[in-house]
Write an enzyme that holds these catalytic residues in place. Structure first.
Site, PDB file in Angstrom:
ATOM      1  N   ASN A  69       0.837  -1.198   0.000  1.00  0.00           N
ATOM      2  CA  ASN A  69       0.000   0.000   0.000  1.00  0.00           C
ATOM      3  C   ASN A  69       0.868   1.242   0.000  1.00  0.00           C
ATOM      4  OD1 ASN A  69      -0.502   1.961   2.495  1.00  0.00           O
ATOM      5  ND2 ASN A  69       0.244  -0.002   3.315  1.00  0.00           N
ATOM      6  N   GLY A  72      -0.684   6.855   1.805  1.00  0.00           N
ATOM      7  CA  GLY A  72      -0.151   8.204   1.998  1.00  0.00           C
ATOM      8  C   GLY A  72      -0.796   8.992   3.116  1.00  0.00           C
ATOM      9  N   ASN A  99      -2.777   7.047  16.201  1.00  0.00           N
ATOM     10  CA  ASN A  99      -1.510   7.003  15.499  1.00  0.00           C
ATOM     11  C   ASN A  99      -1.220   8.401  14.947  1.00  0.00           C
ATOM     12  OD1 ASN A  99       0.018   6.654  12.736  1.00  0.00           O
ATOM     13  ND2 ASN A  99       0.457   4.788  13.884  1.00  0.00           N
ATOM     14  N   CYS A 130       7.536   8.362   8.586  1.00  0.00           N
ATOM     15  CA  CYS A 130       7.157   9.449   7.684  1.00  0.00           C
ATOM     16  C   CYS A 130       8.393  10.167   7.145  1.00  0.00           C
ATOM     17  CB  CYS A 130       6.297  10.473   8.422  1.00  0.00           C
ATOM     18  SG  CYS A 130       4.816   9.766   9.121  1.00  0.00           S
ATOM     19  N   THR A 193       5.664  -1.353   7.930  1.00  0.00           N
ATOM     20  CA  THR A 193       5.789  -2.110   6.676  1.00  0.00           C
ATOM     21  C   THR A 193       7.203  -2.078   6.112  1.00  0.00           C
ATOM     22  OG1 THR A 193       5.060  -0.142   5.468  1.00  0.00           O
ATOM     23  CG2 THR A 193       3.383  -1.792   6.019  1.00  0.00           C
ATOM     24  N   GLY A 243       3.084  -7.704  12.518  1.00  0.00           N
ATOM     25  CA  GLY A 243       3.663  -8.047  11.234  1.00  0.00           C
ATOM     26  C   GLY A 243       3.237  -9.447  10.834  1.00  0.00           C
ATOM     27  N   GLY A 244       2.138  -9.533  10.092  1.00  0.00           N
ATOM     28  CA  GLY A 244       1.712 -10.819   9.566  1.00  0.00           C
ATOM     29  C   GLY A 244       0.962 -11.709  10.527  1.00  0.00           C
ATOM     30  N   THR A 266      -3.200  -6.456   8.518  1.00  0.00           N
ATOM     31  CA  THR A 266      -3.707  -6.888   7.218  1.00  0.00           C
ATOM     32  C   THR A 266      -4.783  -7.969   7.333  1.00  0.00           C
ATOM     33  OG1 THR A 266      -1.597  -6.314   6.193  1.00  0.00           O
ATOM     34  CG2 THR A 266      -3.004  -7.839   4.983  1.00  0.00           C
TER      35      THR A 266
END
Length: 302
Positions: A69, A72, A99, A130, A193, A243-244, A266
């Site tokens: 992804n 943005g 966040n 960022c 990510t 993470g996963g 995800t």
């Protein structure tokens, strides 16, 4: 039933299962699927000082064992959040965590200060992946100096639990973790990510509008697990692992590696009830193995 309660600094969680920012909206989008109050915490989508439109479409692409992804950080800004979103989520019976993102330490600090005033938001998670506009776009989180500058600025103006989300796109993530700990972080969450890419071979162009994007999902789990294990041994503050994670066994692996809590990201897109399945699965595993408390397995690796 085993005791699932954990603490992240001064923040008390009824269980270690939280949601990852950007994958769970503001929580309201999932209230028809699960009882939100039964989660340990909900980390809402990224919030910035000013409104952001995000990147052009396409900005999501499916990959083997994951997704890319480049959304943005699309959001309407912190003032809109305070005026319109906060009233809708402030009475949800769990830890509602915001966040926070920015393009300079001052942006981060100002955004955090406005959220600090919200009584029912007990913590923030800083996204230091960022781009720093003053340094030519390099992410704050890839250098100790950049990460420290953000945390130091925010810590001066934010007085509740401060979680810092670490980027995996670095040589040694433990150095970054120790740097933000020194500047006053109450916890670190990892991983954000991994940078990735996918190409449409017929069109001979990248699948994402800006070429590259963040890779998440099961494909990143081994990397995330390794980094959580390393960081948990390197710092004294609590580590939040992500993470996963798709199953209770995935979550238990992160806990055994040293995470005090976990975030599910995800997998929410595939199954909107996955958080409850993971929470229940952890409880069932602990009971089946004769554990009285989740703390019996946190960081249990030799």
């Amino acid at each position: 039933m085993a005791d699932l309660r954990v603490n992240i600094g001064a923040l008390s969680l009824k269980n270690p299962v939280m949601t990852a920012s950007g994958t769970f909206g503001y929580g309201l989008e999932f209230q028809d699927f699960i009882p939100l109050e039964e989660l340990g915490g909900i980390i809402v989508k990224g919030t910035t000082l000013k409104s952001r439109e995000g990147n052009d479409y396409p900005r999501m692409a499916e990959t083997a064992q994951g997704m890319l992804n480049c959304v943005g950080l699309q959001n309407k800004g912190v003032d809109y959040f305070c005026e319109h979103i906060y009233p809708q989520i402030k009475d949800i019976g769990t830890n509602m965590i915001v966040n926070v993102s920015g393009s300079s330490p001052e942006d981060y600090a100002e955004c955090a200060a406005r959220i600090d005033a919200l009584e029912n938001i007990p913590a923030i998670e800083l996204n230091i992946s960022c781009p720093n506009v003053k340094d030519g776009g390099m992410a704050f989180g890839v250098t100790c100096a950049g990460a420290s500058s953000v945390v130091k600025a925010v810590r001066q103006r934010y007085h509740k639990t401060l979680i810092v989300k670490l980027s995996p796109n670095v040589t040694d993530i433990t150095e970054i973790a120790r740097a933000v700990e020194t500047e006053g972080a109450d916890s670190v969450s990892l991983i954000n990510t991994l940078m990735g890419m996918a190409i449409d071979v017929e069109r001979r162009k990248p699948l994402l509008s800006i070429g590259t994007g963040g890779l998440s999902g099961p494909a990143v789990k081994p990397v995330a697990l390794r980094m959580v294990w390393q960081v948990a041994k390197a710092v004294k503050i609590p580590v939040i692992g992500l993470g996963g994670i798709c199953t209770a066994r995935d979550a238990i692996e992160f806990l055994m590696a040293g995470a005090t809590a976990i975030e599910i990201g995800t997998a929410n897109f595939l199954d909107p009830t996955v958080t409850m399945k993971v929470r229940n699965g952890i409880s069932e595993w602990l009971d089946a193995h004769g554990c009285q408390s989740i703390h019996e397995i946190i960081g249990c690796l030799d």
